[in-house]
Write a protein that holds these residues in place. Structure first.
Motif, short mmCIF file in Angstrom:
data_model
loop_
_atom_site.label_atom_id
_atom_site.label_comp_id
_atom_site.label_asym_id
_atom_site.label_seq_id
_atom_site.Cartn_x
_atom_site.Cartn_y
_atom_site.Cartn_z
N MET A 31 17.39 5.99 -10.77
CA MET A 31 16.25 7.05 -12.04
C MET A 31 16.70 6.44 -13.79
N LEU A 32 17.86 6.75 -13.69
CA LEU A 32 18.24 5.96 -14.98
C LEU A 32 18.68 4.28 -14.78
N GLN A 33 18.41 3.77 -13.77
CA GLN A 33 18.12 2.16 -13.43
C GLN A 33 16.71 2.07 -13.35
N LEU A 34 16.36 2.56 -13.28
CA LEU A 34 14.05 2.00 -13.44
C LEU A 34 14.05 2.39 -14.41
N ASN A 35 14.56 3.61 -15.39
CA ASN A 35 14.07 3.02 -16.71
C ASN A 35 14.89 2.15 -17.72
N TYR A 36 16.09 2.10 -17.03
CA TYR A 36 16.40 0.79 -17.43
C TYR A 36 15.59 -0.95 -17.68
N LEU A 37 14.90 -0.66 -16.52
CA LEU A 37 14.29 -1.95 -16.55
C LEU A 37 12.79 -2.13 -16.95
N GLN A 38 12.34 -0.80 -17.03
CA GLN A 38 11.61 -0.47 -17.99
C GLN A 38 11.13 -0.44 -19.40
N ASN A 39 12.18 -0.16 -19.72
CA ASN A 39 11.90 -1.13 -20.97
C ASN A 39 12.63 -2.59 -21.44
N HIS A 40 14.04 -2.63 -20.87
CA HIS A 40 14.24 -4.26 -20.97
C HIS A 40 13.81 -5.55 -20.44
N LYS A 41 12.83 -5.13 -18.72
CA LYS A 41 12.65 -6.38 -18.08
C LYS A 41 11.67 -5.51 -17.23
N PRO A 42 10.25 -5.23 -18.16
CA PRO A 42 9.19 -4.62 -17.22
C PRO A 42 8.46 -5.83 -17.01
N ARG A 43 7.59 -5.89 -15.81
CA ARG A 43 6.59 -6.67 -15.12
C ARG A 43 5.34 -6.15 -15.59
N PHE A 44 4.61 -7.46 -15.59
CA PHE A 44 2.72 -8.03 -16.51
C PHE A 44 2.80 -8.69 -14.94
N ASP A 45 2.47 -8.47 -14.22
CA ASP A 45 1.27 -8.97 -13.01
C ASP A 45 0.00 -9.32 -13.16
N GLN A 46 -0.27 -10.45 -13.45
CA GLN A 46 -2.12 -10.66 -13.48
C GLN A 46 -2.70 -10.13 -12.26
N ASP A 47 -2.20 -10.31 -11.30
CA ASP A 47 -3.15 -9.59 -9.82
C ASP A 47 -3.15 -8.24 -9.48
N VAL A 48 -2.05 -7.39 -10.39
CA VAL A 48 -1.56 -6.34 -10.12
C VAL A 48 -3.50 -6.15 -11.62
N LEU A 49 -3.16 -5.83 -12.49
CA LEU A 49 -4.18 -6.33 -13.82
C LEU A 49 -5.62 -6.36 -13.57
N ILE A 50 -5.97 -7.83 -12.17
CA ILE A 50 -7.01 -7.73 -11.53
C ILE A 50 -7.49 -6.75 -10.77
N ARG A 51 -6.48 -5.97 -9.74
CA ARG A 51 -6.84 -5.26 -9.42
C ARG A 51 -7.49 -3.57 -9.98
N GLN A 52 -6.98 -3.16 -10.58
CA GLN A 52 -7.11 -1.89 -12.08
C GLN A 52 -8.23 -2.42 -12.30
N ARG A 53 -8.09 -3.86 -12.67
CA ARG A 53 -9.30 -3.75 -13.51
C ARG A 53 -11.05 -2.85 -12.17
N GLU A 54 -10.59 -3.51 -11.16
CA GLU A 54 -11.68 -3.04 -10.01
C GLU A 54 -12.02 -2.00 -9.75
N VAL A 55 -10.56 -0.68 -9.47
CA VAL A 55 -10.58 0.82 -9.26
C VAL A 55 -11.32 0.80 -10.48
N HIS A 56 -11.19 0.90 -11.40
CA HIS A 56 -11.41 1.72 -13.12
C HIS A 56 -13.16 1.11 -13.01
N SER A 57 -13.50 -0.07 -12.86
CA SER A 57 -15.27 -0.80 -12.63
C SER A 57 -15.63 0.88 -11.83
N GLU A 58 -15.15 0.49 -10.84
CA GLU A 58 -15.80 1.56 -9.64
C GLU A 58 -15.83 3.50 -10.01
N GLU A 59 -14.81 3.50 -10.90
CA GLU A 59 -14.77 5.00 -11.39
C GLU A 59 -15.71 5.12 -12.17
N ILE A 60 -15.71 4.26 -13.30
CA ILE A 60 -16.21 4.18 -14.50
C ILE A 60 -18.19 4.25 -13.77
#
Length: 194
Positions: A31-60
């Protein structure tokens, strides 16, 4: 991570932000390793952002078809004077999401140089926890202030009574008493009168 019980996730709420997680003693380091990665090496993925937009658009869109939700969001907007952290998401908000700006905002709130307080709850061993804190949370053990307290006694020692006043008349009363290990019934532990 299959078969492990370790979760760490960043959280941004209306008035606070940080990390939350849970694990077992066996998987504490993971768990602490996961936390370390989220602090020091977070991932930002354009494909994930696009999917999240689609999901949240439908919710709205679905929310906009529910009069009670529209009313509740209008009240929330008035109550908080249209503060951005309390405003409901709109389709226009989703269109403005930008991966680079999101990454910059995340680093500002969650980056490794941000001061934090950590709270660990559970049956923990100081000798196991100190080296992990030093390794994964960037806190030297001489600066770490660990106060491990085992809660054996109930937190409430008396009955608490109060009224909720929403408008001109009391609309709800509650009584809360200690929840003991050998307590009688749920009804005796928590009584709510409306």
């Amino acid at each position: 991570l299959a078969g492990t019980k370790a979760i760490s996730m960043p959280i941004v709420k209306n008035v606070s932000h940080g990390f939350s997680g849970f694990t077992t003693n066996e998987h504490l380091e993971m768990m602490l390793q996961l936390n370390y990665l989220q602090n020091h090496k977070p991932r930002f993925d354009q494909d994930v952002l696009i999917r999240q937009r689609e999901v949240h658009s439908e919710e709205i869109r679905n929310k906009l078809s529910d009069p009670q939700t529209i009313f509740a969001e209008k009240i929330q907007s008035l109550w908080w004077n249209e503060h951005p952290r309390y405003m409901p998401w709109t389709l226009e908000d989703l269109d403005q999401l930008d991966l680079k700006k999101s990454a910059q905002f995340y680093q500002l709130l969650m980056g490794p140089s941000v001061g934090r307080h950590y709270l660990f709850v559970g049956n923990l061993d100081k000798n196991q926890l100190y080296p992990l804190i030093e390794t994964y949370l960037d806190i030297p053990s001489e600066k770490a202030e660990l106060n491990i307290t085992k809660r054996e006694d109930p937190r409430l020692t008396e009955v608490v009574k109060d009224s909720l006043n929403l408008g001109s008349e009391p609309v709800g009363h509650y009584e809360m008493s200690t929840i003991l290990r050998m307590s009688p019934t749920l009804h005796d532990r928590l009584k709510i009168h409306v």
